[in-house]
Write a protein that holds these residues in place. Structure first.
Motif, PDB file in Angstrom:
ATOM      1  N   PRO A   1       0.302  -1.558   0.162  1.00 13.79           N
ATOM      2  CA  PRO A   1      -0.502  -0.435  -0.202  1.00 13.79           C
ATOM      3  C   PRO A   1       0.735   1.217  -0.097  1.00 13.79           C
ATOM      4  CG  PRO A   1       0.087  -1.252   2.540  1.00 13.79           C
ATOM      5  CD  PRO A   1       0.691  -2.078   1.294  1.00 13.79           C
ATOM      6  N   GLU A   2       2.530   1.364   0.499  1.00 16.25           N
ATOM      7  CA  GLU A   2       3.275   2.322   0.784  1.00 16.25           C
ATOM      8  C   GLU A   2       3.611   2.744  -1.065  1.00 16.25           C
ATOM      9  OE1 GLU A   2       3.812   0.262   2.301  1.00 16.25           O
ATOM     10  OE2 GLU A   2       5.415  -0.950   1.178  1.00 16.25           O
ATOM     11  N   VAL A   3       3.085   1.844  -1.990  1.00 22.19           N
ATOM     12  CA  VAL A   3       4.087   1.939  -3.310  1.00 22.19           C
ATOM     13  C   VAL A   3       2.980   1.798  -4.318  1.00 22.19           C
ATOM     14  CG1 VAL A   3       6.458   2.566  -2.716  1.00 22.19           C
ATOM     15  CG2 VAL A   3       5.150   0.173  -3.235  1.00 22.19           C
TER      16      VAL A   3
ATOM     17  N   ARG B   1       3.082  10.162 -10.174  1.00 18.49           N
ATOM     18  CA  ARG B   1       2.650  12.094  -9.854  1.00 18.49           C
ATOM     19  C   ARG B   1       2.540  12.010  -8.579  1.00 18.49           C
ATOM     20  NH1 ARG B   1       0.104  11.844 -15.990  1.00 18.49           N
ATOM     21  NH2 ARG B   1       1.775  11.975 -16.588  1.00 18.49           N
ATOM     22  N   ALA B   2       1.800  10.548  -8.367  1.00 20.08           N
ATOM     23  CA  ALA B   2       1.091  10.462  -7.113  1.00 20.08           C
ATOM     24  C   ALA B   2       2.055  10.656  -5.539  1.00 20.08           C
ATOM     25  CB  ALA B   2      -0.134   9.686  -6.817  1.00 20.08           C
ATOM     26  N   PHE B   3       3.738   9.904  -6.291  1.00 17.78           N
ATOM     27  CA  PHE B   3       4.328  10.721  -5.238  1.00 17.78           C
ATOM     28  C   PHE B   3       5.120  11.741  -5.888  1.00 17.78           C
ATOM     29  CE2 PHE B   3       8.787   9.874  -4.928  1.00 17.78           C
ATOM     30  CZ  PHE B   3       9.117   9.540  -3.188  1.00 17.78           C
ATOM     31  N   THR B   4       5.415  12.469  -6.159  1.00 22.93           N
ATOM     32  CA  THR B   4       6.346  13.176  -6.885  1.00 22.93           C
ATOM     33  C   THR B   4       5.426  14.460  -5.662  1.00 22.93           C
ATOM     34  OG1 THR B   4       5.544  13.729  -8.877  1.00 22.93           O
ATOM     35  CG2 THR B   4       7.729  12.256  -8.673  1.00 22.93           C
ATOM     36  N   SER B   5       4.234  14.094  -5.982  1.00 22.91           N
ATOM     37  CA  SER B   5       3.178  15.482  -5.635  1.00 22.91           C
ATOM     38  C   SER B   5       3.071  15.534  -3.962  1.00 22.91           C
ATOM     39  CB  SER B   5       1.509  14.907  -6.027  1.00 22.91           C
ATOM     40  OG  SER B   5       1.260  16.199  -5.543  1.00 22.91           O
TER      41      SER B   5
ATOM     42  N   VAL C   1       6.628  16.378  -2.584  1.00 22.38           N
ATOM     43  CA  VAL C   1       6.336  18.123  -2.816  1.00 22.38           C
ATOM     44  C   VAL C   1       5.443  19.205  -1.727  1.00 22.38           C
ATOM     45  CG1 VAL C   1       5.403  20.060  -4.673  1.00 22.38           C
ATOM     46  CG2 VAL C   1       7.072  18.257  -5.374  1.00 22.38           C
ATOM     47  N   GLU C   2       4.362  18.726  -1.446  1.00 25.18           N
ATOM     48  CA  GLU C   2       3.464  19.185  -0.866  1.00 25.18           C
ATOM     49  C   GLU C   2       4.069  18.267   1.456  1.00 25.18           C
ATOM     50  OE1 GLU C   2       1.400  21.269  -1.042  1.00 25.18           O
ATOM     51  OE2 GLU C   2       2.055  21.133  -2.852  1.00 25.18           O
ATOM     52  N   ASP C   3       5.450  17.722   1.292  1.00 24.86           N
ATOM     53  CA  ASP C   3       6.251  17.328   1.778  1.00 24.86           C
ATOM     54  C   ASP C   3       4.325  16.455   2.759  1.00 24.86           C
ATOM     55  OD1 ASP C   3       7.245  16.716   4.108  1.00 24.86           O
ATOM     56  OD2 ASP C   3       7.497  18.562   5.540  1.00 24.86           O
ATOM     57  N   ARG C   4       3.518  15.422   2.320  1.00 26.61           N
ATOM     58  CA  ARG C   4       2.759  15.106   2.940  1.00 26.61           C
ATOM     59  C   ARG C   4       3.497  13.686   3.596  1.00 26.61           C
ATOM     60  NH1 ARG C   4      -0.886  15.812  -2.222  1.00 26.61           N
ATOM     61  NH2 ARG C   4      -1.179  18.385  -2.535  1.00 26.61           N
ATOM     62  N   PHE C   5       4.672  13.554   3.810  1.00 28.78           N
ATOM     63  CA  PHE C   5       5.133  11.850   4.613  1.00 28.78           C
ATOM     64  C   PHE C   5       5.301  12.305   5.879  1.00 28.78           C
ATOM     65  CE2 PHE C   5       6.273  12.095   0.316  1.00 28.78           C
ATOM     66  CZ  PHE C   5       5.153  10.819  -0.577  1.00 28.78           C
ATOM     67  N   THR C   6       5.290  11.496   6.556  1.00 31.42           N
ATOM     68  CA  THR C   6       5.537  11.134   8.050  1.00 31.42           C
ATOM     69  C   THR C   6       6.278  10.809   8.419  1.00 31.42           C
ATOM     70  OG1 THR C   6       3.880   9.188   8.436  1.00 31.42           O
ATOM     71  CG2 THR C   6       2.783  11.869   8.111  1.00 31.42           C
ATOM     72  N   ALA C   7       7.111  11.201   9.791  1.00 31.03           N
ATOM     73  CA  ALA C   7       8.616  10.453   9.718  1.00 31.03           C
ATOM     74  C   ALA C   7       8.040   8.911  10.923  1.00 31.03           C
ATOM     75  CB  ALA C   7       9.687  11.296  10.878  1.00 31.03           C
TER      76      ALA C   7
END
Length: 83
Positions: A9-11, A70-74, A77-83
């Motif tokens: 689901p992460e990719v 495109r979803a990943f790069t978007s 860019v929007e810094d939607r990933f959490t640590a």
């Protein structure tokens, strides 16, 4: 060679097939010229995007559908990933 990772689901859209048809490999403009670098390539028909290590091209590539890329790069860019 393609890394034998299973999709998850992460990719979404990750595909283990298709790296052999990717062309136009070029180093990312965001790569540091003396550090970690990645190359991006695409399929002629535009349905696949691949990513590989510039310094270890024989290690394989990760191949994504254009939609997933495109979803990943978007999200990046929007810094939607959490640590």
């Amino acid at each position: 060679m393609i890394h034998p990772l299973s999709p998850g689901p992460e990719v979404p859209g990750w595909s283990p097939q298709g790296a052999e048809v990717l062309t136009g490999w070029h180093k990312s403009t965001y790569s540091d010229p003396n550090q970690s670098c990645v190359e991006v390539g695409g399929s002629v028909e535009g349905s696949l995007v691949g990513v590989r290590d510039t310094k270890n091209r024989t290690a394989g590539a990760l191949v994504f559908s254009t939609r997933a890329w495109r979803a990943f790069t978007s999200d990046a860019v929007e810094d939607r990933f959490t640590a």
